[in-house]
Design a protein around this motif. Structure first.
Motif, PDB file in Angstrom:
ATOM      1  N   ARG A  95      13.357  61.867  43.221  1.00 33.42           N
ATOM      2  CA  ARG A  95      12.408  60.841  42.776  1.00 33.42           C
ATOM      3  C   ARG A  95      13.041  59.456  42.788  1.00 33.42           C
TER       4      ARG A  95
ATOM      5  N   ARG B 240      16.323  73.493  49.699  1.00 31.91           N
ATOM      6  CA  ARG B 240      15.014  73.831  50.261  1.00 31.91           C
ATOM      7  C   ARG B 240      14.996  75.352  50.381  1.00 31.91           C
TER       8      ARG B 240
ATOM      9  N   LEU C 147       4.550  65.775  46.896  1.00 24.42           N
ATOM     10  CA  LEU C 147       4.573  65.138  48.213  1.00 24.42           C
ATOM     11  C   LEU C 147       5.882  65.479  48.920  1.00 24.42           C
TER      12      LEU C 147
ATOM     13  N   ASP D  24       2.183  72.261  53.222  1.00 26.08           N
ATOM     14  CA  ASP D  24       3.395  72.968  53.616  1.00 26.08           C
ATOM     15  C   ASP D  24       3.637  74.045  52.563  1.00 26.08           C
TER      16      ASP D  24
ATOM     17  N   ALA E 248       8.886  77.345  56.678  1.00 24.01           N
ATOM     18  CA  ALA E 248       7.670  76.973  55.944  1.00 24.01           C
ATOM     19  C   ALA E 248       6.474  77.184  56.849  1.00 24.01           C
TER      20      ALA E 248
ATOM     21  N   ALA F  94       5.773  61.316  36.957  1.00 23.32           N
ATOM     22  CA  ALA F  94       6.334  61.874  35.724  1.00 23.32           C
ATOM     23  C   ALA F  94       7.712  61.296  35.415  1.00 23.32           C
TER      24      ALA F  94
END
Lengths: 294, 373
Positions: free
Chosen positions: A57, A94, B72, B90, B149, B301
């Motif tokens: 973030r 990931r 995102l 995805d 994915a 957040a």
């Protein structure tokens, strides 16, 4: 002259003996304009996922890591912990690649064992003390991942039963000192385990150890050297930097921050080439440009 | 770059930006044309340029609490989802596998993973009202192993959308009886551009570079409500947060190596105000505070956006702004057990820094053209 990127590749959270949450740790580095960070809690990787999310973030790169406890002269009066940092490629975040690593599983086992160790200590206390520390009898039901880690436990004891702080402090070292199976690795064995797990090994704060002869041998074997650390003087850092460059070692700039004082970033960055080896990929162009601008 | 005109054929219609109508091809009471307007029609909105609604990829991930969240994964041209944007889903293969086969080991071959498929139902809301739904189906497996994915086709976000909710149904051709439906939540995906001509003007930063953006793109529109947002991290940058001395005393702490004396630090608080001129700088309204919002969709957040709503009159052609940032230190000793020295009284508030956020030094202003409806 090589390009250096602002980093802090060694810091602790409340999931070991630090005080910060993963999010607080990341935010302190974001404010200090650090680009690449690692949370390297002792032997566990509980904080890595939350830290990675916070770093994402903040447009920072988080390197999954842990600080592996090893010993020189284990079981003898000269016994001394030596710590080796294990850095994994961020791509493991990931999917569940990180959770498949042997040292991640070891971290789960260490967290389980820590809970057992603490509960055994609590159970050996006088009933009044036991009740004072855990009045609602909730600790036994707490999952290992959220069970109070060392610093959180110390803070709890100091707040509720200060007289038990010294007994706990004397007792807690047995967690490492008496567990050869989990922590009795030599630094060389720890490095081998890190490499076998697909991570890059960097010796943490090498100037801190008492046995500098053995430390020199370990550094000779290791892939990398932590040059900048809060434990190092400027002279230590200069000596270790010279060693790293003379022996073609990867070197890093970190703090080993436990949140004992206001956050101060390392005095230098990590060479871009070293960072690319740790990340296992080229650095993003924007990050290199930022490093170029200083 | 594309310039279009948006025309309203009926006075009762809502106001929708040109880009949305053009991108989605929606017909009805709103027309979109590059031809000269018919004389009986009322011109509603002029060009919104540059027109680049962009595209985004949303990914589906489990959370620590066991629920699922949509976030995102990538987006162009920036981190915002907006109306007119094409959205794809995805689904990480390991998420799909774990949801369908929680007790089974992750497959060792990608061929097995390629038997998985997912259908995402996207529900588009205008506040609490369901506008429409669309379906995105996964088409192929991208990547390998834990990095694999399932990627879907793209769906356009329709006009007026404020929120997007995703429900995912996963199937396994290798085990036809296995079907699972996952609902993302509780947070929805915020969509910008559904309330045009109202827009948001966000002042934030990327590293040490300060920036200002109209989230819905194009220019601010006259006769609208403008949300002014100022990010917490920009405030950090403007006051140079790391240079501030926040120590409020000392205390004895206890660590694994024994007791030690260390500094204790107070809490920083921001008071951010803005002043705006709506008449080309002839007059400025008095400084007005921005309210701290810890749940602002502008930042997401864990962040704080300082916000205010500013009415842009129909006659305004230019907006001028500056900000006034004050950072205070609160001497909060609660939570520290063994305080040795207190430098300040309990709860005392000190002004640490008082700075103006101007683009080029004192008395300069951020300037934004305002489009005339």
């Amino acid at each position: 002259m090589s390009l250096h990127v602002p980093t802090d590749l060694h810091a602790h959270t409340r999931f070991s003996d630090g005080r910060a949450t993963p999010e607080e740790l990341v935010d302190a580095r974001r404010a200090a304009r650090i680009a690449v960070i690692a949370i390297a809690d002792h032997d566990v990787m509980t904080a890595v996922r939350a830290g990675a999310l916070a770093a994402q973030r903040a447009a920072m790169i988080l390197v999954p890591a842990t600080e592996v406890t090893a010993f020189v002269h284990f079981g003898t009066p000269r016994a001394e912990q030596v710590h080796v940092l294990a850095y994994y490629p961020p791509d493991l975040l990931r999917g569940r690649g990180l959770e498949q690593r042997a040292l991640f599983a070891r971290g789960l086992d260490v967290a389980r064992r820590w809970k057992e160790f603490v509960l055994a200590w609590l159970d050996a206390l006088a009933p009044d003390d036991r009740r004072a520390l855990d009045p609602e009898v909730r600790l036994a039901a707490e999952p290992p991942a959220s069970f109070p880690a060392l610093q959180t436990l110390i803070d709890l004891v100091v707040a509720r039963r200060p007289a038990l702080f010294e007994p706990l402090r004397r007792h807690h070292v047995r967690f490492w000192d008496e567990d050869r199976a989990r922590f009795g690795w030599s630094p060389f064995e720890a490095i081998d385990a890190i490499r076998a797990d697909g991570a890059i090994d960097v010796v943490a704060h090498p100037a801190r150890y008492r046995d500098q002869d053995e430390t020199a041998r370990v550094l000779g074997y290791a892939t990398g050297v932590e040059v900048h650390s809060l434990h190092h003087t400027a002279a230590d850092a200069a000596r270790l930097l010279a060693f790293a460059e003379a022996h073609d070692k990867l070197w890093t700039a970190s703090t080993d921050d436990h949140q004992l004082a206001a956050y101060a970033p390392p005095p230098s960055g990590t060479p871009a080439r070293a960072l690319e080896r740790i990340l296992r990929r080229p650095l993003p162009r924007e990050l290199l440009l930022r490093a170029l601008r200083g | 770059m594309l310039k279009v005109r948006v025309l309203r054929t009926a006075r009762a219609s809502g106001t929708v930006g040109a880009s949305l109508v053009f991108a989605s091809g929606v017909a009805g009471s709103i027309g979109c044309t590059t031809d000269p307007p018919a004389p009986q029609r009322e011109l509603l909105a002029r060009a919104v340029a540059p027109l680049n609604a962009g595209s985004s990829v949303l990914t589906f991930q489990p959370t620590a609490s066991g629920s699922y969240a949509v976030s995102l994964l990538s987006a162009t041209p920036d981190e915002f989802v907006r109306v007119g944007q094409s959205v794809a889903i995805d689904v990480p293969a390991w998420v799909a596998w774990d949801a369908l086969h929680p007790s089974d080991a992750f497959p060792s071959t990608d061929a097995r993973l390629a038997q998985l498929s997912a259908t995402a139902k996207l529900a588009f809301y205008d506040r609490a009202t369901l506008l429409s739904t669309a379906t995105a189906k996964t088409r192929k497996l991208v990547g390998t192993g834990y990095g694999a994915a399932l990627d879907s086709n793209e769906v356009l976000v329709p006009p007026k959308t404020d929120l997007l909710r995703v429900t995912l149904t996963i199937r396994d051709a290798g085990s036809p009886a296995s079907v699972v439906t996952l609902i993302a939540g509780p947070e929805d995906v915020t969509v910008f551009g559904g309330e045009l001509p109202d827009k948001s003007l966000l002042f934030d930063n990327t590293g040490s570079t300060l920036r200002a953006r109209v989230v819905e793109q194009g220019h601010v529109l006259s006769g609208s409500q403008l949300t002014i947002g100022y990010s917490d991290w920009r405030a950090d940058q403007v006051v140079d947060k790391t240079s501030l001395n926040t120590q409020i005393g000392t205390a004895t702490f206890n660590g694994r190596f024994g007791p030690y004396v260390a500094p204790i630090y107070g809490k920083l608080g921001y008071q951010i105000a803005y002043a705006a001129s709506l008449d080309g700088g002839a007059t400025f309204a008095p400084e007005a505070p921005l309210a701290a919002d810890t749940a602002s969709p502008l930042l997401g957040a864990g962040r704080t956006a300082y916000r205010a709503a500013l009415a842009i009159p129909a006659t305004t052609t230019q907006l001028l702004l500056y900000f006034h940032v004050r950072v205070t230190l609160v001497a909060d000793y609660s939570g520290v057990v063994n305080v040795n020295t207190k430098w300040y009284a309990d709860g005392q508030v000190l002004m640490l820094k008082d700075v103006y956020d101007n683009p080029s030094g004192a008395y300069t202003n951020y300037q934004f053209p305002v489009d005339v409806p």
